[in-house]
Enzyme design. Structure first.
Site, PDB file in Angstrom:
ATOM      1  N   THR A 159     -46.298 -21.405 -55.604  1.00  0.00           N
ATOM      2  CA  THR A 159     -44.724 -21.520 -55.717  1.00  0.00           C
ATOM      3  C   THR A 159     -43.913 -21.786 -54.500  1.00  0.00           C
ATOM      4  O   THR A 159     -42.821 -21.523 -54.126  1.00  0.00           O
ATOM      5  CB  THR A 159     -44.396 -19.892 -56.292  1.00  0.00           C
ATOM      6  N   TYR A 189     -43.871 -29.787 -56.390  1.00  0.00           N
ATOM      7  CA  TYR A 189     -43.691 -28.373 -57.128  1.00  0.00           C
ATOM      8  C   TYR A 189     -43.236 -28.789 -58.598  1.00  0.00           C
ATOM      9  O   TYR A 189     -43.937 -28.339 -59.462  1.00  0.00           O
ATOM     10  CB  TYR A 189     -42.736 -27.535 -56.501  1.00  0.00           C
TER      11      TYR A 189
HETATM   12  N1  LIG Z   1     -39.935 -17.348 -58.313  1.00  0.00           N
HETATM   13  C1  LIG Z   1     -38.823 -18.276 -58.984  1.00  0.00           C
HETATM   14  O1  LIG Z   1     -37.900 -18.483 -58.239  1.00  0.00           O
HETATM   15  C2  LIG Z   1     -39.687 -19.171 -59.863  1.00  0.00           C
HETATM   16  C3  LIG Z   1     -38.526 -19.883 -60.762  1.00  0.00           C
HETATM   17  C4  LIG Z   1     -39.049 -20.771 -61.853  1.00  0.00           C
HETATM   18  C5  LIG Z   1     -39.951 -20.468 -62.326  1.00  0.00           C
HETATM   19  N2  LIG Z   1     -40.993 -19.754 -61.744  1.00  0.00           N
HETATM   20  C6  LIG Z   1     -42.336 -19.636 -62.238  1.00  0.00           C
HETATM   21  O2  LIG Z   1     -42.603 -18.292 -62.666  1.00  0.00           O
HETATM   22  C7  LIG Z   1     -44.035 -17.923 -62.477  1.00  0.00           C
HETATM   23  C8  LIG Z   1     -44.068 -16.602 -61.862  1.00  0.00           C
HETATM   24  O3  LIG Z   1     -43.626 -16.740 -60.484  1.00  0.00           O
HETATM   25  P1  LIG Z   1     -43.357 -15.507 -59.355  1.00  0.00           P
HETATM   26  O4  LIG Z   1     -42.155 -15.852 -58.756  1.00  0.00           O
HETATM   27  O5  LIG Z   1     -43.956 -14.446 -60.138  1.00  0.00           O
HETATM   28  O6  LIG Z   1     -44.278 -16.112 -58.158  1.00  0.00           O
HETATM   29  P2  LIG Z   1     -44.972 -15.375 -57.042  1.00  0.00           P
HETATM   30  O7  LIG Z   1     -44.378 -14.091 -56.763  1.00  0.00           O
HETATM   31  O8  LIG Z   1     -45.431 -16.377 -56.036  1.00  0.00           O
HETATM   32  O9  LIG Z   1     -46.599 -15.047 -57.942  1.00  0.00           O
HETATM   33  C9  LIG Z   1     -47.548 -15.931 -58.101  1.00  0.00           C
HETATM   34  C10 LIG Z   1     -48.597 -15.273 -57.971  1.00  0.00           C
HETATM   35  O10 LIG Z   1     -49.768 -15.965 -58.452  1.00  0.00           O
HETATM   36  C11 LIG Z   1     -50.801 -16.056 -57.259  1.00  0.00           C
HETATM   37  N3  LIG Z   1     -51.635 -17.312 -57.345  1.00  0.00           N
HETATM   38  C12 LIG Z   1     -51.510 -18.379 -56.440  1.00  0.00           C
HETATM   39  N4  LIG Z   1     -52.514 -19.010 -56.648  1.00  0.00           N
HETATM   40  C13 LIG Z   1     -53.514 -18.497 -57.432  1.00  0.00           C
HETATM   41  C14 LIG Z   1     -54.615 -18.656 -58.110  1.00  0.00           C
HETATM   42  N5  LIG Z   1     -55.234 -19.882 -57.651  1.00  0.00           N
HETATM   43  N6  LIG Z   1     -55.353 -18.153 -58.791  1.00  0.00           N
HETATM   44  C15 LIG Z   1     -54.809 -16.995 -59.124  1.00  0.00           C
HETATM   45  N7  LIG Z   1     -53.440 -16.388 -58.757  1.00  0.00           N
HETATM   46  C16 LIG Z   1     -52.902 -17.232 -57.862  1.00  0.00           C
HETATM   47  C17 LIG Z   1     -50.335 -15.725 -56.044  1.00  0.00           C
HETATM   48  O11 LIG Z   1     -51.183 -15.046 -55.294  1.00  0.00           O
HETATM   49  P3  LIG Z   1     -50.622 -15.165 -53.512  1.00  0.00           P
HETATM   50  O12 LIG Z   1     -49.514 -14.444 -53.328  1.00  0.00           O
HETATM   51  O13 LIG Z   1     -51.968 -14.644 -53.020  1.00  0.00           O
HETATM   52  O14 LIG Z   1     -50.590 -16.705 -53.551  1.00  0.00           O
HETATM   53  C18 LIG Z   1     -49.105 -14.580 -56.675  1.00  0.00           C
HETATM   54  O15 LIG Z   1     -49.579 -13.199 -56.849  1.00  0.00           O
HETATM   55  C19 LIG Z   1     -44.758 -19.169 -61.749  1.00  0.00           C
HETATM   56  O16 LIG Z   1     -45.186 -19.963 -62.970  1.00  0.00           O
HETATM   57  C20 LIG Z   1     -43.618 -19.948 -61.263  1.00  0.00           C
HETATM   58  O17 LIG Z   1     -43.603 -21.449 -61.250  1.00  0.00           O
HETATM   59  C21 LIG Z   1     -40.627 -18.874 -60.600  1.00  0.00           C
END
Ligand SMILES: NC(=O)c1ccc[n+]([C@@H]2O[C@H](COP(=O)([O-])OP(=O)(O)OC[C@H]3O[C@@H](n4cnc5c(N)ncnc54)[C@H](OP(=O)(O)O)[C@@H]3O)[C@@H](O)[C@H]2O)c1
Length: 285
Positions: free
Chosen positions: A61, A124
């Site tokens: 992300t 991304y």
């Molecule tokens: N945040 C936003 O504003 C936003 C907006 C639109 C869509 N989304 C989508 O919503 C979803 C959740 O986002 P979020 O905000 O919860 O993201 P986040 O807080 O960054 O959480 C993502 C999690 O995935 C883990 N991760 C990364 N690489 C990995 C791997 N290879 N294997 C297993 N786990 C892994 C990360 O671990 P580490 O921290 O150790 O890397 C983190 O715990 C994602 O699909 C994102 O694309 C988010």
């Protein structure tokens, strides 16, 4: 019924575990114990848990860093999603996958319907769109935007820190979208998953804002709750004056009508959700 949540320590993963509906046993996995780019590890996790629902909220992300680390972003956001889809099918689990408004270029000036053609501007966005296609037609894909919650790194927590430590804060005023409270998104994901929905859905909170509007609201609400001692000037900035490695869409509001109908009602306005989150911080720190 069993659900396996991968990426369970992220913002959305944490909220999914916290709001697991009654009657469902939810198991969370994240780095380092499960790396979704490790095919063998994914297979053995699915064999061990045997979930009915596989919720993928793991993602690369770091939007700006992805510009320099395209292969890494693709491995997590696209290739791994293909493996999750194959493995979910093998064990008879339904795949629920979360994607982003950044699949759109933000040039049309009206909310994007789920069937609008993506045109990502960044690595991304491009890798997330590839992931959507690899998730396959049987998956439930929920695009969301501007996610924040009590856990993890996000705009609200960054603004609260800056307002408390800087004499003034500049925020871009010409990127428009919708803030989305992670616990509300999690409730929508559970609900859509349990209804057996498939295909692409859009979900954010209601309303529209620029990052500048969002920042102003954060400061106003935080002052009202006593989370900040004093106001600092917030300066509206143009994207051209705040260059970042990744280009972001100027207007990425999502059309949520079909999803809100499926859920039986619209999500609350983003400002109502923001107030809720700040009250949570006020009571729990
Ligand atoms: N945040 C936003 O504003 C936003 C907006 C639109 C869509 N989304 C989508 O919503 C979803 C959740 O986002 P979020 O905000 O919860 O993201 P986040 O807080 O960054 O959480 C993502 C999690 O995935 C883990 N991760 C990364 N690489 C990995 C791997 N290879 N294997 C297993 N786990 C892994 C990360 O671990 P580490 O921290 O150790 O890397 C983190 O715990 C994602 O699909 C994102 O694309 C988010």
């Amino acid at each position: 019924m069993k659900a396996l949540i991968v990426g369970s320590r992220g913002q959305v993963g944490h909220a999914l575990l916290a709001s697991c509906p009654e009657g469902i046993v939810a198991v969370g996995r994240d780095m380092p114990e499960l790396d979704i780019t490790d095919e063998v590890a994914v297979r053995s996790a699915l064999d061990a848990v045997r979930p009915d629902i596989l919720l993928n909220v793991a993602a690369y992300t770091a939007v700006d860093r992805a510009e320099a680390e395209e292969a890494d972003a693709r491995r997590v956001n696209a290739t791994a999603v293909g493996v999750l889809a194959v493995e979910a099918r093998r064990v008879g689990a339904r795949l629920v996958h979360v994607s982003t408004d950044f699949v759109f270029d933000g040039t049309v000036g009206r909310p994007y319907a789920p069937d609008a053609t993506p045109r990502p501007l960044s690595v991304y966005g491009r890798t997330k769109w590839e992931g959507e296609r690899l998730a396959g037609e049987n998956a439930l894909i929920v695009r969301t935007a501007w996610v924040y919650g009590p856990v993890g790194h996000n705009f609200v927590r960054t603004m609260l820190r800056l307002f408390a430590t800087k004499p003034e804060v500049g925020v871009v005023a010409d990127q428009i979208g919708t803030p989305t409270y992670a616990p509300g998104l999690a409730a929508a994901l559970w609900s859509l998953a349990l209804r057996g929905e498939r295909g692409i859905h859009h979900f954010t909170d209601s309303g529209v804002a620029s990052w500048y509007d969002f920042a102003v609201a954060i400061q106003e609400e935080a002052l009202a709750l006593g989370l900040l001692a004093q106001a600092v000037p917030i300066i509206p900035m143009a994207t051209v004056d705040y260059p970042t490695p990744a280009i972001r869409p100027a207007y990425s509001v999502l059309d949520k009508q079909a999803t809100f109908t499926a859920l039986g009602g619209a999500a609350p306005h983003w400002r109502v959700r923001l107030r809720h989150m700040l009250k949570e911080i006020q009571s729990h720190g």
